[in-house]
Design a protein around this motif. Structure first.
Motif, PDB file in Angstrom:
ATOM      1  N   PRO A  85      -7.662   8.444 -12.259  1.00 36.73           N
ATOM      2  CA  PRO A  85      -6.447   7.911 -11.633  1.00 36.73           C
ATOM      3  C   PRO A  85      -5.194   8.743 -11.893  1.00 36.73           C
ATOM      4  O   PRO A  85      -4.303   8.818 -11.052  1.00 36.73           O
ATOM      5  CB  PRO A  85      -6.336   6.512 -12.261  1.00 36.73           C
ATOM      6  CG  PRO A  85      -7.760   6.125 -12.503  1.00 36.73           C
ATOM      7  CD  PRO A  85      -8.437   7.398 -12.949  1.00 36.73           C
ATOM      8  N   GLY A 101      -4.916  11.000  -9.078  1.00 33.92           N
ATOM      9  CA  GLY A 101      -5.029  10.449  -7.735  1.00 33.92           C
ATOM     10  C   GLY A 101      -6.450  10.142  -7.315  1.00 33.92           C
ATOM     11  O   GLY A 101      -6.736  10.001  -6.132  1.00 33.92           O
ATOM     12  N   SER A 129       4.865   3.972  -2.218  1.00 34.30           N
ATOM     13  CA  SER A 129       3.535   3.970  -2.826  1.00 34.30           C
ATOM     14  C   SER A 129       3.668   3.856  -4.340  1.00 34.30           C
ATOM     15  O   SER A 129       4.492   4.525  -4.957  1.00 34.30           O
ATOM     16  CB  SER A 129       2.798   5.267  -2.497  1.00 34.30           C
ATOM     17  OG  SER A 129       2.561   5.353  -1.128  1.00 34.30           O
ATOM     18  N   ARG A 130       2.837   2.989  -4.889  1.00 37.99           N
ATOM     19  CA  ARG A 130       2.817   2.819  -6.344  1.00 37.99           C
ATOM     20  C   ARG A 130       1.372   2.738  -6.796  1.00 37.99           C
ATOM     21  O   ARG A 130       0.476   2.480  -5.986  1.00 37.99           O
ATOM     22  CB  ARG A 130       3.520   1.534  -6.734  1.00 37.99           C
ATOM     23  CG  ARG A 130       5.032   1.624  -6.696  1.00 37.99           C
ATOM     24  CD  ARG A 130       5.654   0.280  -6.981  1.00 37.99           C
ATOM     25  NE  ARG A 130       7.082   0.413  -7.295  1.00 37.99           N
ATOM     26  CZ  ARG A 130       7.873  -0.621  -7.532  1.00 37.99           C
ATOM     27  NH1 ARG A 130       7.387  -1.850  -7.501  1.00 37.99           N
ATOM     28  NH2 ARG A 130       9.140  -0.430  -7.820  1.00 37.99           N
ATOM     29  N   GLY A 131       1.155   2.915  -8.094  1.00 41.00           N
ATOM     30  CA  GLY A 131      -0.191   2.743  -8.623  1.00 41.00           C
ATOM     31  C   GLY A 131      -0.613   1.293  -8.456  1.00 41.00           C
ATOM     32  O   GLY A 131       0.172   0.387  -8.727  1.00 41.00           O
ATOM     33  N   VAL A 132      -1.819   1.086  -7.965  1.00 38.46           N
ATOM     34  CA  VAL A 132      -2.319  -0.290  -7.835  1.00 38.46           C
ATOM     35  C   VAL A 132      -3.489  -0.485  -8.788  1.00 38.46           C
ATOM     36  O   VAL A 132      -4.361   0.366  -8.889  1.00 38.46           O
ATOM     37  CB  VAL A 132      -2.783  -0.642  -6.404  1.00 38.46           C
ATOM     38  CG1 VAL A 132      -1.608  -0.951  -5.533  1.00 38.46           C
ATOM     39  CG2 VAL A 132      -3.640   0.449  -5.808  1.00 38.46           C
ATOM     40  N   PRO A 133      -3.518  -1.628  -9.474  1.00 38.81           N
ATOM     41  CA  PRO A 133      -4.625  -1.866 -10.399  1.00 38.81           C
ATOM     42  C   PRO A 133      -5.900  -2.238  -9.655  1.00 38.81           C
ATOM     43  O   PRO A 133      -5.847  -2.789  -8.557  1.00 38.81           O
ATOM     44  CB  PRO A 133      -4.128  -3.062 -11.226  1.00 38.81           C
ATOM     45  CG  PRO A 133      -3.161  -3.770 -10.337  1.00 38.81           C
ATOM     46  CD  PRO A 133      -2.531  -2.717  -9.477  1.00 38.81           C
ATOM     47  N   GLY A 187      -8.132   3.432  -3.639  1.00 41.22           N
ATOM     48  CA  GLY A 187      -7.159   4.504  -3.742  1.00 41.22           C
ATOM     49  C   GLY A 187      -6.161   4.130  -4.817  1.00 41.22           C
ATOM     50  O   GLY A 187      -5.734   2.974  -4.872  1.00 41.22           O
ATOM     51  N   VAL A 188      -5.786   5.070  -5.671  1.00 42.93           N
ATOM     52  CA  VAL A 188      -4.986   4.686  -6.839  1.00 42.93           C
ATOM     53  C   VAL A 188      -3.543   4.347  -6.503  1.00 42.93           C
ATOM     54  O   VAL A 188      -2.857   3.690  -7.262  1.00 42.93           O
ATOM     55  CB  VAL A 188      -5.032   5.763  -7.946  1.00 42.93           C
ATOM     56  CG1 VAL A 188      -6.441   5.933  -8.451  1.00 42.93           C
ATOM     57  CG2 VAL A 188      -4.474   7.073  -7.451  1.00 42.93           C
ATOM     58  N   THR A 189      -3.073   4.818  -5.327  1.00 42.29           N
ATOM     59  CA  THR A 189      -1.720   4.465  -4.932  1.00 42.29           C
ATOM     60  C   THR A 189      -1.768   3.781  -3.578  1.00 42.29           C
ATOM     61  O   THR A 189      -2.620   4.071  -2.756  1.00 42.29           O
ATOM     62  CB  THR A 189      -0.817   5.711  -4.811  1.00 42.29           C
ATOM     63  OG1 THR A 189      -1.400   6.619  -3.875  1.00 42.29           O
ATOM     64  CG2 THR A 189      -0.654   6.389  -6.150  1.00 42.29           C
ATOM     65  N   GLY A 223       0.940   1.177  -0.733  1.00 41.87           N
ATOM     66  CA  GLY A 223       2.280   0.654  -0.492  1.00 41.87           C
ATOM     67  C   GLY A 223       2.319  -0.821  -0.162  1.00 41.87           C
ATOM     68  O   GLY A 223       3.290  -1.284   0.412  1.00 41.87           O
ATOM     69  N   GLY A 251      -1.386  11.207  -5.404  1.00 40.67           N
ATOM     70  CA  GLY A 251      -1.788   9.882  -4.941  1.00 40.67           C
ATOM     71  C   GLY A 251      -3.136   9.880  -4.269  1.00 40.67           C
ATOM     72  O   GLY A 251      -3.878  10.865  -4.313  1.00 40.67           O
ATOM     73  N   ALA A 252      -3.438   8.739  -3.665  1.00 38.12           N
ATOM     74  CA  ALA A 252      -4.693   8.596  -2.952  1.00 38.12           C
ATOM     75  C   ALA A 252      -4.500   9.101  -1.529  1.00 38.12           C
ATOM     76  O   ALA A 252      -3.425   8.926  -0.964  1.00 38.12           O
ATOM     77  CB  ALA A 252      -5.093   7.121  -2.922  1.00 38.12           C
TER      78      ALA A 252
END
Lengths: 337, 236
Positions: A30, A33, A237-241, A261-263, A265, B138-139
């Motif tokens: 992560p 990315g 876009s932010r990191g999502v758990p 996907g680690v990020t 929106g 990012g992804a």
């Protein structure tokens, strides 16, 4: 995939179904990315590895929905955990959730998975497989790893002589793997953006959700009452758990799993607890599940209790193996006296 | 007492989000990246991974090893000691990215232009004019996440995401822009393609840039696209 010449043995897939080699995930991913991926039912993967005396994170097989059949050219010790299936060795039924010895050339089959979607099969000593950022977990986006096919050869790191014989009955191996509560109840804690959804949050807990066929390791999609974002404006876009519950455009609720996907929106309404991510891993499309709100403290207490259970199992397995002298078994066939 | 420079909130049972509360976006971005670097370097027990982005960092933990509350307290202290004026990179590298813009209408360039009330040529000019800062990875696959071009309005996302977006596409959404290193589903409008290969699985990380590096887009024609196809993305 070609098994290395220096391997202790080779496991050859006869019928692959939908099986892949995985582990507990790419925890270094992560940062770059790349999703963590790895076994979707982490607990069952740990249990399978624990039952054969492997480290929890050793590479093992993740079997999804379809039948698997393989044969190894050396004696091995295996264990199956996760969804219930019909495990046979050369046609003879053997138990899941217990270590099972398999002699060289015997055919191992796992068929008719039911009550869940994914089973995990660990081999004592594990496999020699390529790693990416320290993990063998397949990544469908990067094109790393992938599903096994009939004829795939997997290099075995060690052979294990049979540790079953006439003097020992199956009871010795009644290791008492703790069962998971049945019924698809998915615990969630408040998400960081819960306020964006105002009074519509309660919809999440009103009715069951129906899991749709577009669900996969990236996320589960489901139909049911949809909470609505009440705020507007651009979201960066932010990191999502893993476990994030989101309401993307369309008419489905999205719950992200380990391939996410680690990020992203989208605002995060709620987050599935780690234990309930294992539940989600076992839900089939067409089945229904219910969300249940829990506090962070409740979730943490449950997670701790689960850890203690696994620790207990690990200790029990260790003492059984110690009693059998299995830990010092030479790599060629030998039956304990 | 000075107002807190971050908001720390649990993000489920295994992660904490640290979001900048600074009014200066640049400072907020530097702050969350300095925090990520600090936490990485300090090898904080229980911390599994840090994902810094534009204005926040998601810190994933093993809840068996550290409580989210204690981690939050610790992170608040760390943030106090960070200098958010310090640049992330003293000598940022610049990556030139040739782009075959979607002048033939195969992708979404025309739709994007219409939504902005601009011509396709103006969109190309606005997109290829600035020097972009890589805000984060990012992804999918370590995409270089950039600020959006100076369009008059945020770019709406596609009503229904594409199931397959090929590698190398150049896209915009909201006030953001990126290049896609690996094929994946995606909901961002696509305005062009680069012939460069971004991803290298033999390297760690897999992508050549890091947050703080710079990206410039350069319009190219189809012939140049064909001749550059497969070239690796490298810094100037």
């Amino acid at each position: 995939m070609t098994a290395g010449a220096l391997a202790a043995g080779v496991l050859t897939i006869v019928e692959a179904g939908s099986t892949q080699i995985t582990d507990l995930g790419r925890t270094r991913g992560p940062r770059y990315g790349v999703p963590v991926n790895g076994a979707l039912d982490q607990r069952s993967a740990r249990v399978a590895n624990i039952l054969v005396g492997n480290p929890d994170g050793a590479p093992l097989l993740e079997i999804t929905a379809l039948d698997l059949e393989f044969v190894a050219d050396v004696d091995i010790l295996i264990a199956v955990a996760g969804a219930d299936g019909h495990l046979t060795v050369d046609g003879v039924g053997r138990p899941s959730n217990e270590p099972v010895s398999v002699c060289a050339g015997e055919t191992v089959a796992l068929r008719q998975l039911q009550g869940g979607l994914r089973a995990y099969l660990a081999v004592r000593g594990s496999f020699e497989v390529p790693l990416l950022l320290g993990s063998c977990a397949p990544d469908s986006v990067l094109g790393f790893g992938g599903r096994l096919v009939a004829g795939s050869e997997i290099a075995l790191r060690s052979a294990t002589a049979p540790i079953f014989n006439d003097h020992f009955t199956a009871e010795l191996y009644s290791l008492d793997v703790p069962r998971v509560a049945s019924g698809f109840i998915v615990d969630v804690t408040d998400g960081p953006d819960i306020e964006d959804f105002a009074d519509t949050v309660a919809r999440l807990f009103e009715q069951p959700y129906l899991v749709t066929p577009t669900s996969n390791h990236i996320g589960l999609r489901m139909t049911g009452p949809l909470p609505q974002r009440r705020t507007t404006g651009e979201v960066l876009s932010r990191g999502v758990p893993v476990g994030a519950v989101e309401v993307p455009p369309g008419d489905e609720l999205l719950v992200l799993h380990r391939g996410r996907g680690v990020t992203a929106g989208y605002p995060v309404l709620a987050v599935v607890t780690s234990g309930s991510l294992d539940v989600l891993a076992q839900v089939r499309p067409g089945q229904r599940l219910r969300f249940r709100p829990v506090t962070a403290a409740e979730a943490a207490a449950r997670a701790r209790a689960e850890l203690v259970e696994l620790d207990t199992l690990r200790r029990r397995v260790r003492s059984v193996f110690a009693a059998l002298d299995a830990l010092s078994t030479p790599p060629t066939g030998r039956t304990l006296p | 007492m000075a107002p807190a420079s971050v908001v720390i909130s649990p993000s489920g049972t295994s992660a904490v989000r640290v979001a900048s509360a600074l009014s200066d976006r640049e400072a907020g971005w530097r702050l969350v990246h300095h925090l990520a670097r600090f936490v990485d370097a300090a090898r904080v027990p229980g911390v599994v991974c840090v994902i810094p982005t534009y204005d926040a960092a998601l810190i994933e933990v093993d809840p068996a090893e550290v409580s989210l509350e204690r981690l939050g307290d610790y992170l608040a202290q760390v943030v106090e000691g960070l200098d958010h004026d310090r640049p992330l990179t003293l000598t940022p590298r610049t990556f030139d990215v040739p782009v075959l813009y979607d002048l033939d209408g195969e992708l979404d360039l025309r739709t994007v232009a219409e939504a902005q009330g601009l011509s396709v040529q103006e969109i190309v000019r606005l997109h290829s004019d600035p020097t972009y800062v890589v805000r984060c990875l990012g992804a999918p696959g370590g995409s270089p996440m950039l600020d959006g071009p100076p369009f008059p309005h945020p770019v709406p996302r596609l009503a229904s995401p594409r199931a397959h977006v090929p590698q190398g596409v150049v896209s915009v959404a909201g006030r953001q822009a990126t290049i896609t290193p690996a094929a994946a589903p995606g909901g961002w409008p696509l305005i062009g393609r680069t012939p460069l290969v971004v991803l290298d699985l033999a390297a760690e990380p897999f992508v050549p840039y890091e947050p703080g590096d710079l990206v410039r887009f350069r319009p190219i024609d189809r012939d140049e696209y064909e001749s550059l196809l497969g070239t690796r993305m490298v810094a100037r």
